[in-house]
Design a protein around this motif. Structure first.
Motif, PDB file in Angstrom:
ATOM      1  N   ALA A  64       8.803  -4.918  23.635  1.00  0.00           N
ATOM      2  CA  ALA A  64       7.490  -4.743  23.013  1.00  0.00           C
ATOM      3  C   ALA A  64       6.898  -6.089  22.602  1.00  0.00           C
ATOM      4  O   ALA A  64       5.706  -6.357  22.808  1.00  0.00           O
ATOM      5  N   LEU A  65       7.732  -6.958  22.048  1.00  0.00           N
ATOM      6  CA  LEU A  65       7.249  -8.290  21.659  1.00  0.00           C
ATOM      7  C   LEU A  65       6.857  -9.108  22.886  1.00  0.00           C
ATOM      8  O   LEU A  65       5.883  -9.875  22.853  1.00  0.00           O
ATOM      9  N   GLU A  66       7.604  -8.925  23.991  1.00  0.00           N
ATOM     10  CA  GLU A  66       7.258  -9.657  25.211  1.00  0.00           C
ATOM     11  C   GLU A  66       5.905  -9.191  25.751  1.00  0.00           C
ATOM     12  O   GLU A  66       5.097  -9.990  26.227  1.00  0.00           O
ATOM     13  N   HIS A  83       6.141  -5.547  11.861  1.00  0.00           N
ATOM     14  CA  HIS A  83       6.900  -4.291  11.824  1.00  0.00           C
ATOM     15  C   HIS A  83       8.064  -4.331  12.816  1.00  0.00           C
ATOM     16  O   HIS A  83       9.196  -3.961  12.497  1.00  0.00           O
ATOM     17  N   LEU A  84       7.794  -4.800  14.040  1.00  0.00           N
ATOM     18  CA  LEU A  84       8.854  -4.892  15.057  1.00  0.00           C
ATOM     19  C   LEU A  84       9.966  -5.833  14.607  1.00  0.00           C
ATOM     20  O   LEU A  84      11.154  -5.558  14.798  1.00  0.00           O
ATOM     21  N   LYS A  85       9.567  -6.939  13.996  1.00  0.00           N
ATOM     22  CA  LYS A  85      10.551  -7.911  13.503  1.00  0.00           C
ATOM     23  C   LYS A  85      11.414  -7.283  12.408  1.00  0.00           C
ATOM     24  O   LYS A  85      12.631  -7.464  12.389  1.00  0.00           O
ATOM     25  N   GLN A  86      10.789  -6.514  11.516  1.00  0.00           N
ATOM     26  CA  GLN A  86      11.518  -5.869  10.414  1.00  0.00           C
ATOM     27  C   GLN A  86      12.524  -4.850  10.957  1.00  0.00           C
ATOM     28  O   GLN A  86      13.677  -4.798  10.519  1.00  0.00           O
ATOM     29  N   VAL A  87      12.104  -4.049  11.958  1.00  0.00           N
ATOM     30  CA  VAL A  87      13.004  -3.046  12.545  1.00  0.00           C
ATOM     31  C   VAL A  87      14.175  -3.731  13.252  1.00  0.00           C
ATOM     32  O   VAL A  87      15.324  -3.301  13.164  1.00  0.00           O
ATOM     33  N   PHE A  88      13.882  -4.849  13.955  1.00  0.00           N
ATOM     34  CA  PHE A  88      14.938  -5.586  14.658  1.00  0.00           C
ATOM     35  C   PHE A  88      16.027  -6.032  13.682  1.00  0.00           C
ATOM     36  O   PHE A  88      17.219  -5.840  13.931  1.00  0.00           O
ATOM     37  N   TYR A  89      15.622  -6.632  12.555  1.00  0.00           N
ATOM     38  CA  TYR A  89      16.613  -7.148  11.609  1.00  0.00           C
ATOM     39  C   TYR A  89      17.351  -6.026  10.884  1.00  0.00           C
ATOM     40  O   TYR A  89      18.488  -6.200  10.457  1.00  0.00           O
ATOM     41  N   ALA A  90      16.703  -4.858  10.755  1.00  0.00           N
ATOM     42  CA  ALA A  90      17.415  -3.716  10.177  1.00  0.00           C
ATOM     43  C   ALA A  90      18.550  -3.294  11.104  1.00  0.00           C
ATOM     44  O   ALA A  90      19.669  -3.018  10.665  1.00  0.00           O
ATOM     45  N   ILE A  91      18.253  -3.262  12.424  1.00  0.00           N
ATOM     46  CA  ILE A  91      19.298  -2.916  13.396  1.00  0.00           C
ATOM     47  C   ILE A  91      20.380  -3.993  13.413  1.00  0.00           C
ATOM     48  O   ILE A  91      21.579  -3.715  13.440  1.00  0.00           O
ATOM     49  N   GLU A 121      18.356 -11.914  19.651  1.00  0.00           N
ATOM     50  CA  GLU A 121      17.696 -12.502  18.477  1.00  0.00           C
ATOM     51  C   GLU A 121      17.073 -13.848  18.832  1.00  0.00           C
ATOM     52  O   GLU A 121      15.953 -14.163  18.414  1.00  0.00           O
ATOM     53  N   GLU A 122      17.799 -14.636  19.654  1.00  0.00           N
ATOM     54  CA  GLU A 122      17.238 -15.916  20.081  1.00  0.00           C
ATOM     55  C   GLU A 122      15.984 -15.714  20.927  1.00  0.00           C
ATOM     56  O   GLU A 122      14.979 -16.414  20.792  1.00  0.00           O
ATOM     57  N   LYS A 123      16.031 -14.711  21.827  1.00  0.00           N
ATOM     58  CA  LYS A 123      14.866 -14.432  22.675  1.00  0.00           C
ATOM     59  C   LYS A 123      13.686 -13.988  21.815  1.00  0.00           C
ATOM     60  O   LYS A 123      12.552 -14.384  22.060  1.00  0.00           O
ATOM     61  N   MET A 124      13.984 -13.167  20.780  1.00  0.00           N
ATOM     62  CA  MET A 124      12.910 -12.701  19.893  1.00  0.00           C
ATOM     63  C   MET A 124      12.250 -13.875  19.182  1.00  0.00           C
ATOM     64  O   MET A 124      11.019 -13.926  19.055  1.00  0.00           O
ATOM     65  N   HIS A 125      13.041 -14.851  18.739  1.00  0.00           N
ATOM     66  CA  HIS A 125      12.465 -16.017  18.054  1.00  0.00           C
ATOM     67  C   HIS A 125      11.509 -16.762  18.991  1.00  0.00           C
ATOM     68  O   HIS A 125      10.433 -17.207  18.572  1.00  0.00           O
ATOM     69  N   GLY A 126      11.911 -16.895  20.266  1.00  0.00           N
ATOM     70  CA  GLY A 126      11.028 -17.579  21.217  1.00  0.00           C
ATOM     71  C   GLY A 126       9.722 -16.822  21.417  1.00  0.00           C
ATOM     72  O   GLY A 126       8.642 -17.423  21.468  1.00  0.00           O
ATOM     73  N   LEU A 127       9.800 -15.483  21.521  1.00  0.00           N
ATOM     74  CA  LEU A 127       8.585 -14.678  21.696  1.00  0.00           C
ATOM     75  C   LEU A 127       7.685 -14.769  20.472  1.00  0.00           C
ATOM     76  O   LEU A 127       6.456 -14.826  20.585  1.00  0.00           O
TER      77      LEU A 127
END
Length: 619
Positions: A64-66, A83-91, A121-127
């Motif tokens: 979704a972030l991509e 919101h997506l970032k918050q859900v990611f870190y909850a998981i 998580e690294e990929k999410m930071h780049g996005l």
């Protein structure tokens, strides 16, 4: 020209974000009502946090972030990204808890746990960085567009002023006037710093044109009446907003009312001040509540900023380099975890510093846990090396156990046992097995030697003579000596006694009773406060073991383990002391009870050390 209608001031607004108050000065002290649209990006953190969480996997979140990162900056919704970032870190948090539990289930120490890196998580930071850059580019383009709009509106105002100044032909300019006013309304936003002045000049030019316009009076009065009705409806709505409990909703609605007000033309000149003042007063009530709300919010954010800064300084002052033991790392871990708990209890600081503070806090925490992981990796490596060394000793002992060269092999076994004592610990899951293996080889050899050899009576009689001489020396201690000198002499003779070997079995109890009697008498005379009966019984049991080095080593190993167990028990009590609430009566009682237990353990540790010394003197 004096402003006579909201048309000169009502159009004014100022961009306001939820992290700052609506104006630097109180609303009641400003002539112009300053309002600003509140976009989704300005939604309070409380509102964002209260939105329902959609169940997604980490892969779906990253996908979704991509997809969002492929959009234009104008299409990117910051709340959706947050919101997506918050859900990611909850998981991710649940994954870390599971990973840690699996680590513990394998028998590992909790303090040695270090999470594995997460590629998603690294990929999410780049996005997130790509999204941030696109949003920044979009905002820059918006600023450029506002500047272009400013130039267009200034040109329109200049033309309106020129037409108003052409009083002889003002009627002929009416059609063009209509075109310009409609064009002015269609031009987009201008920079917030210029908005007030632009609207003020525009309405001044419009009013000047109307005042100079020589058109049909009935048509002009009709326009004034229609505009008056519309503005009175807006005033009624603005007055109701003053009673709205939701400050944010009321403020947003007020902005919409101001937008509509700007689109309505002027009213009759004699009513302009009156109707504008009513709308201004109603707006002031809403703006005042809005400003008060965000001033309180800013105060909380400043307080949270101070507290978070203090926590950062607190953990930054910790000296990680000085940690050299398991207990020290565990104590420091508690301090770091306590700081993290304190951090979680705090709300947000202002947006301009909140992320920076968290990055600062996380940097120190990451540094600590990285160093901790390195330390325990070194410990594990050391344990592994110790296991290899002890396994090698087991193999050497097993190779020697069938030897009949009793003297030489016995010396070698003694050397092996001494070498074993110099090797550090191994992991708990291997320690018992490797010790049992080594002990069985030693037991087998010494048992065979014991069967094959007999004691030497001459040596035993010599030892008996030496012990009688020690007893006589104890009896001969001069009572007139200083107590310190007498005590020193007693301890020296007792140490000599422990060094003397076996005596004939028939004489063993008799000579020991004579020795214990004179020692007890000296203890009483010299007031030597020690548990002499217990220690004497232990010394007697060691005497009975004699020169059986195998049994002596096993007894020493048993005492060493008991000592380590008691020391760990003492550390647990010492760590728990920090959790007592000594302000209550119950807290004091529990604290005193714990301190008594700790003192008892310390006494037992001292006794165990003394017993180990007695065994060491025989080896």
């Amino acid at each position: 020209m004096e402003l006579r209608d909201q048309s000169s001031a009502e159009e004014v607004r100022q961009d306001v974000t939820l992290t700052e108050s609506a104006a630097d000065t109180p609303i009641e002290n400003t002539e112009i009502i300053e309002v600003a649209p509140v976009s989704d990006t300005n939604k309070p953190d409380e509102e964002v946090a209260s939105e329902p969480t959609k169940q997604m996997t980490k892969d779906e979140i990253v996908d979704a972030l991509e997809a969002i990162s492929q959009k234009d900056g104008a299409e990117i919704n910051r709340d959706e990204v947050a919101h997506l970032k918050q859900v990611f870190y909850a998981i991710r948090k649940n994954e870390l808890l599971q990973e840690k539990q699996e680590f513990l289930d394998k028998g590992n120490e909790e303090s040695a746990f270090a999470p594995m890196p997460d590629a998603l998580e690294e990929k999410m930071h780049g996005l997130l960085n790509v999204i941030k850059e696109k949003k920044a580019e979009f905002m820059a383009s918006q600023d450029a567009e506002r500047k272009a709009n400013l130039e267009k509106k200034l040109a329109i105002i200049d033309e309106l002023i020129k037409m108003a100044d052409d009083t002889d032909n003002v009627n002929r300019h009416f059609a063009r006037f209509r075109e310009l006013t409609n064009e002015f309304k269609t031009v987009g936003e201008v920079p917030a710093t210029d908005m007030t002045e632009v609207w003020r000049n525009y309405q001044a030019a419009v009013e000047r044109f109307y005042d100079q316009l020589k058109v049909n009076k009935d048509l002009r009065d009709y326009d004034f009446k229609k505009n008056l009705d519309q503005k009175q409806m807006l005033i009624a709505e603005a007055e109701k907003l003053g009673e709205e409990a939701d400050v944010i909703t009321a403020f947003r609605r007020l902005q919409e009312l101001h937008e509509k007000w700007r689109e309505i033309g002027p009213v009759a000149k004699e009513l302009r001040d009156e109707i504008w003042n009513k709308f201004k007063d109603a707006s002031a009530v809403v703006n005042k509540k809005y400003q008060t709300f965000f001033e309180a919010r800013k105060a909380r954010e400043r307080e949270n900023e101070d507290k978070k800064t203090a926590i950062c300084e607190r953990i930054e002052a910790l000296d990680f380099a000085s940690l050299k033991s398991h207990a020290a790392w565990e104590q420091m871990t508690k301090e770091i975890l306590a700081a993290q708990d304190d951090w979680k209890k705090l709300g947000f600081a202002s947006k301009k510093v909140n992320n920076a503070l968290f990055a600062r806090f996380r940097k120190t925490c990451d540094e600590f846990f990285a160093k901790k992981a390195e330390y325990f990796k070194a410990i594990r490596d050391s344990h592994s090396s110790n296991l290899e060394k002890k396994t090698a000793l087991c193999e050497r002992a097993e190779a020697l156990k069938d030897s009949t060269d009793w003297r030489k092999t016995g010396d070698e076994f003694v050397a092996l046992q001494k070498e074993w004592k110099t090797i550090g610990p191994v992991d708990k899951k291997y320690s018992d097995a490797v010790w049992k293996r080594f002990l069985e080889a030693c037991d087998y050899f010494f048992e065979q030697r014991k069967k094959a050899t007999s004691g030497t009576r001459k040596s035993e009689h010599a030892n008996l003579k030496a012990k009688h001489e020690i007893i006589e020396s104890l009896k001969a201690i001069d009572e007139n000596l200083k107590r310190e000198d007498a005590v020193k002499k007693v301890r020296e003779l007792m140490a000599q006694w422990q060094q003397v070997g076996h005596v004939p079995f028939k004489e063993k109890d008799k000579v020991y009773e004579a020795y214990r009697a004179v020692v007890n008498e000296l203890y009483d005379k010299l007031d030597m406060k020690e548990n002499r009966a217990q220690m004497a019984n232990f010394a007697n049991s060691i005497e009975e073991i004699g020169n059986d080095e195998n049994r002596l080593y096993r007894e020493r190993e048993r005492l060493t383990r008991a000592y380590e167990q008691k020391r760990n028990e003492l550390k647990t009590y010492e760590n728990n002391l920090g959790f007592f609430n000594v302000k209550s009566k119950g807290g004091n009682s529990l604290l005193h009870d714990t301190e008594r237990k700790m003192q008892r353990i310390k006494d037992e540790l001292a006794s165990l050390q003394e017993k180990i010394k007695i065994i060491d003197s025989k080896l």
